[in-house]
Design a protein around this motif. Sequence first.
Motif, PDB file in Angstrom:
ATOM      1  N   HIS A 225      -4.391  -1.648  -5.707  1.00 13.91           N
ATOM      2  CA  HIS A 225      -3.699  -2.775  -6.335  1.00 13.91           C
ATOM      3  C   HIS A 225      -3.731  -2.465  -7.685  1.00 13.91           C
ATOM      4  CE1 HIS A 225      -3.274  -4.465  -2.660  1.00 13.91           C
ATOM      5  NE2 HIS A 225      -4.613  -3.626  -1.774  1.00 13.91           N
ATOM      6  N   ALA A 226      -4.683  -2.236  -7.904  1.00 19.72           N
ATOM      7  CA  ALA A 226      -4.664  -2.701 -10.114  1.00 19.72           C
ATOM      8  C   ALA A 226      -3.377  -1.487  -9.698  1.00 19.72           C
ATOM      9  CB  ALA A 226      -6.144  -1.868 -10.597  1.00 19.72           C
ATOM     10  N   THR A 227      -3.493  -0.550  -9.951  1.00 15.83           N
ATOM     11  CA  THR A 227      -2.375   0.073 -10.693  1.00 15.83           C
ATOM     12  C   THR A 227      -0.959  -0.392 -10.418  1.00 15.83           C
ATOM     13  OG1 THR A 227      -3.220   2.003 -10.281  1.00 15.83           O
ATOM     14  CG2 THR A 227      -0.637   2.205 -10.745  1.00 15.83           C
ATOM     15  N   ILE A 228      -0.240  -1.190  -8.956  1.00 13.59           N
ATOM     16  CA  ILE A 228       0.978  -1.374  -8.718  1.00 13.59           C
ATOM     17  C   ILE A 228       0.728  -2.928  -9.702  1.00 13.59           C
ATOM     18  CG2 ILE A 228       1.587  -3.245  -7.038  1.00 13.59           C
ATOM     19  CD1 ILE A 228       0.203  -1.519  -4.518  1.00 13.59           C
TER      20      ILE A 228
ATOM     21  N   VAL B  28       4.013   3.565  -4.639  1.00 20.41           N
ATOM     22  CA  VAL B  28       3.382   2.560  -5.436  1.00 20.41           C
ATOM     23  C   VAL B  28       4.348   2.656  -6.371  1.00 20.41           C
ATOM     24  CG1 VAL B  28       1.247   2.633  -7.229  1.00 20.41           C
ATOM     25  CG2 VAL B  28       0.948   3.305  -5.171  1.00 20.41           C
ATOM     26  N   GLN B  29       5.089   2.661  -6.488  1.00 23.22           N
ATOM     27  CA  GLN B  29       6.438   2.478  -7.899  1.00 23.22           C
ATOM     28  C   GLN B  29       6.824   1.100  -7.441  1.00 23.22           C
ATOM     29  OE1 GLN B  29       7.959   7.034  -8.756  1.00 23.22           O
ATOM     30  NE2 GLN B  29       8.276   5.988 -10.306  1.00 23.22           N
TER      31      GLN B  29
ATOM     32  N   ALA C 175      -2.036  10.710  -5.357  1.00 27.50           N
ATOM     33  CA  ALA C 175      -0.841  10.551  -5.944  1.00 27.50           C
ATOM     34  C   ALA C 175      -0.392   9.492  -7.165  1.00 27.50           C
ATOM     35  CB  ALA C 175      -0.323   9.482  -4.668  1.00 27.50           C
ATOM     36  N   ILE C 176      -1.477   8.551  -7.810  1.00 25.84           N
ATOM     37  CA  ILE C 176      -1.077   7.946  -8.243  1.00 25.84           C
ATOM     38  C   ILE C 176      -1.909   8.160  -9.785  1.00 25.84           C
ATOM     39  CG2 ILE C 176      -2.296   5.631  -9.379  1.00 25.84           C
ATOM     40  CD1 ILE C 176      -2.698   3.907  -7.041  1.00 25.84           C
TER      41      ILE C 176
ATOM     42  N   LEU D  60       2.144   6.189 -13.710  1.00 28.30           N
ATOM     43  CA  LEU D  60       2.953   5.514 -12.890  1.00 28.30           C
ATOM     44  C   LEU D  60       2.990   3.779 -13.260  1.00 28.30           C
ATOM     45  CD1 LEU D  60       2.659   5.860  -9.271  1.00 28.30           C
ATOM     46  CD2 LEU D  60       3.859   6.528 -10.626  1.00 28.30           C
ATOM     47  N   VAL D  61       2.162   3.764 -14.470  1.00 28.55           N
ATOM     48  CA  VAL D  61       2.259   1.874 -15.605  1.00 28.55           C
ATOM     49  C   VAL D  61       2.459   2.150 -16.519  1.00 28.55           C
ATOM     50  CG1 VAL D  61       0.578   0.705 -15.931  1.00 28.55           C
ATOM     51  CG2 VAL D  61       0.032   1.777 -14.168  1.00 28.55           C
TER      52      VAL D  61
END
Length: 284
Positions: free
Chosen positions: A29-32, A267-268, A192-193, A199-200
Amino acid sequence: MIRSLQRLLAALALVLLPQPVLAYGAFGHATIARIAMANVSPVTRAKVLALMAKAPLLETPTCKAAKIDDLSVWPDCIRALGPRFSYTAAWHYQDVDICAPFTLKPACRDGNCVSAQIDRQIRLLKDKSLPPRERLMALAFLVHFTGDLHMPLHAGEHNDAGGNQVSAGYGIYAPDRLNLHSVWDGPLAERAITDGPSLVRHYSTEEAAPLAAGTIEDWSRESWQLSRDIVYSSAGLSNVCTTKPSARAVLDDATIARLVPVQRLQVQRAGLRLARELDEAFGS
């Protein structure tokens, strides 16, 4: 070596979490949320930060919301506060049967499903006449639910509580409390992240546009299809529509490697679609 240790620790952490495990966990959630914040307009970013500065108005001292990482999991945190927020439990998912034609109507009766709530929270954020506390809650729910919708087992399942009732193994790690849902929430999401470039980051318009395209219903169908076509079959449950699984689902190392790009893309998509939603909600 460091990444292997991170994955092991993430998997071990799952054993300690209450069931059912919540979509993507704090890390996902934080990554998104961070992807979204890196891709909203400067005006939107300023408005989000200003709203989060009013976090004390929520009166949830054990559930922080002044930083984007905390805000992204606030809707999960408040579920431990008992009757005060118990009405939100059904908002985190939609039980759309993968063994029947896609439709949201039965799963979203009275607006009690994740896709209907995403639409509702956008409307609430747009309403500047609402008190800051209500708009901040809407912001937290929107950030969190956009992540939830992109976890396939929150969008499609077959009479198994979104995979929570399907025992599963993840590579060599197969504790008794791990299930298909928690695999996709935790170790697979973490893998995956962390595999590949971060991804960020800021995405160009040309890169972001196709990933952020579509309607909320389109995203619902997309996640449902992933659940139907990939999640169950990759775990050796291709007959889930005809036979209730009697054995542990297994994701071996080769299968995990094939699923990493699928999870990474979700996620992306979630982050960039959230950025689009926030820009829309804040009129930017």
